[in-house]
Enzyme design. Structure first.
Site, PDB file in Angstrom:
ATOM      1  N   SER A 173      54.987  28.094  76.830  1.00 44.78           N
ATOM      2  CA  SER A 173      55.829  27.086  77.482  1.00 44.78           C
ATOM      3  C   SER A 173      57.208  26.991  76.832  1.00 44.78           C
ATOM      4  CB  SER A 173      55.142  25.727  77.389  1.00 44.78           C
ATOM      5  OG  SER A 173      55.042  25.347  76.033  1.00 44.78           O
ATOM      6  N   ASN A 213      47.092  33.074  79.653  1.00 45.80           N
ATOM      7  CA  ASN A 213      47.096  33.560  81.038  1.00 45.80           C
ATOM      8  C   ASN A 213      46.949  35.074  81.160  1.00 45.80           C
ATOM      9  OD1 ASN A 213      49.719  33.880  80.048  1.00 45.80           O
ATOM     10  ND2 ASN A 213      50.641  33.634  82.062  1.00 45.80           N
ATOM     11  N   GLU A 251      59.262  34.480  75.293  1.00 44.42           N
ATOM     12  CA  GLU A 251      59.081  34.718  76.727  1.00 44.42           C
ATOM     13  C   GLU A 251      58.468  33.449  77.290  1.00 44.42           C
ATOM     14  OE1 GLU A 251      60.288  36.292  79.433  1.00 44.42           O
ATOM     15  OE2 GLU A 251      60.330  37.696  77.761  1.00 44.42           O
ATOM     16  N   GLU A 290      61.067  42.527  76.299  1.00 46.84           N
ATOM     17  CA  GLU A 290      59.869  43.121  75.719  1.00 46.84           C
ATOM     18  C   GLU A 290      59.533  44.373  76.523  1.00 46.84           C
ATOM     19  OE1 GLU A 290      56.802  40.239  74.092  1.00 46.84           O
ATOM     20  OE2 GLU A 290      57.277  39.331  76.020  1.00 46.84           O
ATOM     21  N   CYS A 335      53.783  33.732  84.513  1.00 46.51           N
ATOM     22  CA  CYS A 335      55.182  33.308  84.389  1.00 46.51           C
ATOM     23  C   CYS A 335      56.020  33.950  85.479  1.00 46.51           C
ATOM     24  CB  CYS A 335      55.727  33.616  83.008  1.00 46.51           C
ATOM     25  SG  CYS A 335      55.665  35.348  82.599  1.00 46.51           S
ATOM     26  N   GLY A 365      58.250  27.089  72.878  1.00 48.38           N
ATOM     27  CA  GLY A 365      59.170  28.186  72.544  1.00 48.38           C
ATOM     28  C   GLY A 365      60.395  27.677  71.805  1.00 48.38           C
TER      29      GLY A 365
HETATM   30  N1  LIG Z   1      55.275  32.056  80.124  1.00 49.28           N
HETATM   31  C1  LIG Z   1      53.970  32.095  80.225  1.00 49.28           C
HETATM   32  O1  LIG Z   1      53.411  33.131  80.481  1.00 49.28           O
HETATM   33  C2  LIG Z   1      53.184  30.871  79.972  1.00 49.28           C
HETATM   34  C3  LIG Z   1      53.686  29.631  80.310  1.00 49.28           C
HETATM   35  N2  LIG Z   1      52.947  28.533  80.078  1.00 49.28           N
HETATM   36  C4  LIG Z   1      53.491  27.225  80.515  1.00 49.28           C
HETATM   37  O2  LIG Z   1      53.166  26.253  79.559  1.00 49.28           O
HETATM   38  C5  LIG Z   1      52.421  25.187  80.145  1.00 49.28           C
HETATM   39  C6  LIG Z   1      51.443  24.635  79.126  1.00 49.28           C
HETATM   40  O3  LIG Z   1      50.495  25.618  78.731  1.00 49.28           O
HETATM   41  P1  LIG Z   1      50.034  25.704  77.221  1.00 49.28           P
HETATM   42  O4  LIG Z   1      48.860  26.552  77.060  1.00 49.28           O
HETATM   43  O5  LIG Z   1      49.947  24.307  76.683  1.00 49.28           O
HETATM   44  O6  LIG Z   1      51.278  26.494  76.570  1.00 49.28           O
HETATM   45  P2  LIG Z   1      51.750  26.499  75.085  1.00 49.28           P
HETATM   46  O7  LIG Z   1      53.168  26.931  75.039  1.00 49.28           O
HETATM   47  O8  LIG Z   1      51.386  25.219  74.429  1.00 49.28           O
HETATM   48  O9  LIG Z   1      50.796  27.616  74.418  1.00 49.28           O
HETATM   49  C7  LIG Z   1      51.152  28.954  74.181  1.00 49.28           C
HETATM   50  C8  LIG Z   1      50.731  29.357  72.769  1.00 49.28           C
HETATM   51  O10 LIG Z   1      51.470  28.596  71.812  1.00 49.28           O
HETATM   52  C9  LIG Z   1      50.578  27.901  70.934  1.00 49.28           C
HETATM   53  N3  LIG Z   1      51.212  26.664  70.482  1.00 49.28           N
HETATM   54  C10 LIG Z   1      51.045  25.404  70.955  1.00 49.28           C
HETATM   55  N4  LIG Z   1      51.796  24.525  70.241  1.00 49.28           N
HETATM   56  C11 LIG Z   1      52.451  25.258  69.304  1.00 49.28           C
HETATM   57  C12 LIG Z   1      53.393  24.939  68.278  1.00 49.28           C
HETATM   58  N5  LIG Z   1      53.809  23.696  68.049  1.00 49.28           N
HETATM   59  N6  LIG Z   1      53.872  25.939  67.502  1.00 49.28           N
HETATM   60  C13 LIG Z   1      53.493  27.212  67.708  1.00 49.28           C
HETATM   61  N7  LIG Z   1      52.591  27.566  68.662  1.00 49.28           N
HETATM   62  C14 LIG Z   1      52.084  26.613  69.448  1.00 49.28           C
HETATM   63  C15 LIG Z   1      49.332  27.724  71.768  1.00 49.28           C
HETATM   64  O11 LIG Z   1      48.229  27.412  70.951  1.00 49.28           O
HETATM   65  P3  LIG Z   1      46.941  26.601  71.524  1.00 49.28           P
HETATM   66  O12 LIG Z   1      46.122  27.616  72.197  1.00 49.28           O
HETATM   67  O13 LIG Z   1      46.286  26.063  70.329  1.00 49.28           O
HETATM   68  O14 LIG Z   1      47.465  25.556  72.433  1.00 49.28           O
HETATM   69  C16 LIG Z   1      49.255  29.075  72.462  1.00 49.28           C
HETATM   70  O15 LIG Z   1      48.776  30.044  71.576  1.00 49.28           O
HETATM   71  C17 LIG Z   1      51.807  25.805  81.380  1.00 49.28           C
HETATM   72  O16 LIG Z   1      51.522  24.857  82.342  1.00 49.28           O
HETATM   73  C18 LIG Z   1      52.889  26.753  81.814  1.00 49.28           C
HETATM   74  O17 LIG Z   1      53.855  26.060  82.551  1.00 49.28           O
HETATM   75  C19 LIG Z   1      51.712  28.607  79.478  1.00 49.28           C
HETATM   76  C20 LIG Z   1      51.165  29.792  79.128  1.00 49.28           C
HETATM   77  C21 LIG Z   1      51.857  31.035  79.384  1.00 49.28           C
HETATM   78  O1  LIG Z   2      53.296  39.524  86.022  1.00 45.61           O
HETATM   79  C1  LIG Z   2      52.838  40.100  85.042  1.00 45.61           C
HETATM   80  O2  LIG Z   2      52.247  41.166  85.127  1.00 45.61           O
HETATM   81  C2  LIG Z   2      53.026  39.528  83.656  1.00 45.61           C
HETATM   82  C3  LIG Z   2      53.372  38.102  83.712  1.00 45.61           C
HETATM   83  C4  LIG Z   2      53.569  37.498  82.380  1.00 45.61           C
HETATM   84  O3  LIG Z   2      54.074  38.108  81.482  1.00 45.61           O
HETATM   85  C5  LIG Z   2      53.141  36.129  82.142  1.00 45.61           C
HETATM   86  O4  LIG Z   2      52.681  35.461  83.041  1.00 45.61           O
HETATM   87  O5  LIG Z   2      53.263  35.687  80.979  1.00 45.61           O
END
Ligand SMILES: NC(=O)C1=CN([C@@H]2O[C@H](COP(=O)(O)OP(=O)(O)OC[C@H]3O[C@@H](n4cnc5c(N)ncnc54)[C@H](OP(=O)(O)O)[C@@H]3O)[C@@H](O)[C@H]2O)C=CC1
Ligand SMILES: O=C(O)CCC(=O)C(=O)O
Length: 485
Positions: free
Chosen positions: A231, A154, A252, A466, A286, A235
């Site tokens: 996610s 994202n 995070e 962070e 997030c 995490g």
């Molecule tokens: N806090 C935030 O900013 C974010 C929150 N999310 C939340 O997560 C939901 C799902 O999104 P998604 O992209 O699937 O998020 P993930 O948590 O799956 O992905 C985040 C990162 O972790 C990697 N990953 C996936 N599985 C593992 C694992 N078992 N061990 C270590 N790393 C791993 C992913 O790799 P790969 O690219 O191969 O999947 C990616 O690089 C969203 O709908 C949202 O709710 C998602 C993204 C950011």
């Molecule tokens: O709101 C922002 O600028 C950062 C948000 C963020 O860290 C995220 O979506 O993972």
């Protein structure tokens, strides 16, 4: 597919394909026929090579003076800045946010690099009076060693940079696994470090699946610290794996961020901030506003203005100048969002606008969801409780500030929150009683300042922070030194 450019891993200062030759396509979510690039689907062997390179580089990198490490970050910043249009366009094509937002994020990456470059010249310890008057006691800081960086799609420039830049400037070497969704952007960011002259092995990029490369980083005994944004489910797995082998970790994760609008609020400001905080980047932050808690006296006027302004938003390809709202980042993200919308309807919330996939004209080839607003949302509903990560707002009425705060705090998350009011007493109560790592007054919930600590309470983070001066706490360990002459 045949003409799509090919991108590689960056290991030990070289660009290399996966050892198995396996690849995947990175697809434009605004047009599934547009392949942004072909990227490696790496194996554990590739990860082993990256960890070995990071390990081999770490002594000489740690021994380089902080200001010299900082100079390399300044160079990387200049190169990133010179490529801002290309990298922003790549980001928009890979994950859908508008070109303007992508450019803003890339500029943030430049600013982050310069901020951390400066850290190379700042103090790393304190002198503390020893009980022995003839002794000198002080603290210094040492790097963790090899840091594993796992990043989401994202914020494909800002999040990696706010992890990689402090890791490097404080003397760590890095193995970075970006989200596969935005791997081309990641390769272009890594190229900025390479072209800045970073020594071989100091930064390594391994593109591959979360279950193989991400989990491999969490489990690897040669990786001393793991930093992750994504996610909650992933995490938690990373935390368990890191804890089991005694590695440091930082997470995070999600948010379910509320905005509280009180009856004395500037209505125009509150509505604009709700739209910007909730729907920019298609709600995929997030820190995105997700629950909108409005005091009952102002509720009808707020709802009317909100719907009127949302109706005017232009949804489309983020590369088109007129677009305000791009697609969801992927087909699976779109399906997740549509699933939550269906749940909202099933559980009895009132759908005020949106609620469906948009498929007119060129949008048929992309993953677009109409901006969606639900009314009569209650705390038991799934759309009140779970992170949706899409263009969906849940409206809730509150009797007064006390009830608004109770609703706002009724969540497993505590990342960011805002209030709109002119009353200083209400502002102070909100600041004190809102359980969130980032509280904002008369401003949207999203928007993080790079020089300030960022992180959440409850399940939103690993209780660490962070950015800003907080970064040094994760990327270094304190060493207390006692010298007797
Ligand atoms: N806090 C935030 O900013 C974010 C929150 N999310 C939340 O997560 C939901 C799902 O999104 P998604 O992209 O699937 O998020 P993930 O948590 O799956 O992905 C985040 C990162 O972790 C990697 N990953 C996936 N599985 C593992 C694992 N078992 N061990 C270590 N790393 C791993 C992913 O790799 P790969 O690219 O191969 O999947 C990616 O690089 C969203 O709908 C949202 O709710 C998602 C993204 C950011
Ligand atoms: O709101 C922002 O600028 C950062 C948000 C963020 O860290 C995220 O979506 O993972």
């Amino acid at each position: 597919m045949a003409n799509a450019p090919v991108f590689q891993n960056y290991i030990n200062g070289e660009w290399r394909g996966s050892s198995t030759g396996d690849t995947v396509a990175s697809v434009n979510p605004a047009n599934r026929h547009d392949i942004v690039g072909i990227v490696p689907n790496s194996s554990r062997d590739d990860l082993e090579s990256a960890v070995a390179a990071a390990d081999a580089a770490r002594t000489s990198w740690r021994k380089l003076a902080g200001p010299a490490r900082g100079q390399l970050l300044y160079k990387a910043a200049d190169i990133l800045e010179s490529r801002i249009d290309d990298i922003a366009e790549t980001m928009t094509r890979e994950m859908g946010k508008t070109f303007g937002e992508a450019k803003g994020e890339t500029a943030r990456g430049v600013a982050l690099l310069r901020y951390y470059a400066g850290e190379g010249m700042r103090k790393v310890g304190d002198v503390i009076p020893a009980t022995d008057a003839s002794a000198l006691m002080f603290t210094t800081r040492v790097p963790l060693g090899v840091v594993g960086v796992i990043t989401p799609w994202n914020f494909p420039v800002a999040i990696p940079v706010w992890k990689i830049a402090p890791a490097l400037v404080y003397g760590n070497t890095v193995v970075w696994k970006p989200a596969t969704e935005t791997a081309v952007t990641a390769a272009k960011v890594a190229a900025c470090f390479h072209d800045a002259g970073l020594p071989a092995g100091v930064l390594n990029l391994v593109i591959g699946s979360g279950s193989v490369i991400g989990q491999g980083i969490a489990d690897h005994p040669g990786i001393h610290g793991v930093t992750f944004t994504g996610s909650n489910a992933v995490g938690k797995r990373i935390a368990q794996a890191a804890l089991a082998r005694g590695a440091k970790y930082q997470l995070e994760m999600g948010g379910k961020n509320p905005v509280i609008v009180l009856k004395d609020a500037d209505l125009e400001l509150a509505v604009n901030a709700t739209i910007s905080g909730g729907l920019r980047s298609t709600g995929q932050k997030c820190t995105a506003t997700s629950r909108v808690i409005v005091e009952k006296e102002i509720f009808p006027a707020f709802r009317e203005k909100l719907l009127e302004k949302i109706a005017a938003l232009k949804v489309g390809d983020g590369m088109e100048a007129s677009t305000w709202l791009g697609p969801c980042a992927s087909e699976s993200q779109m399906e997740t969002v549509l699933g939550y919308i269906r749940k909202g309807v099933e559980e009895g919330a009132e759908l005020l606008c949106g609620g469906e996939r948009l498929q007119e004209g060129k949008m048929a080839d992309g993953f677009f969801v109409a901006p969606t607003v639900f009314d009569r949302v209650t705390p038991e509903m799934t759309i009140f409780r779970e992170e949706i990560f899409g263009p969906v707002l849940a409206l809730v009425q509150a009797e007064n500030l006390e009830e608004a705060l109770r609703l706002a705090n009724d969540s497993e998350y505590g990342l960011s929150a805002s209030i709109f009011t002119r009353d200083i007493g209400s502002i102070l109560t909100f600041i004190q009683d809102m359980d969130a790592g980032l509280v904002r007054v008369n401003e949207e919930t999203a928007g993080v300042e790079l020089q300030a600590p960022f992180g959440g309470m409850k399940n939103s983070s690993s209780h660490s922070r962070e950015q800003g001066t907080a970064a040094i706490e994760f990327y270094t360990a304190i060493k207390t030194v006692f010298v007797k002459g």
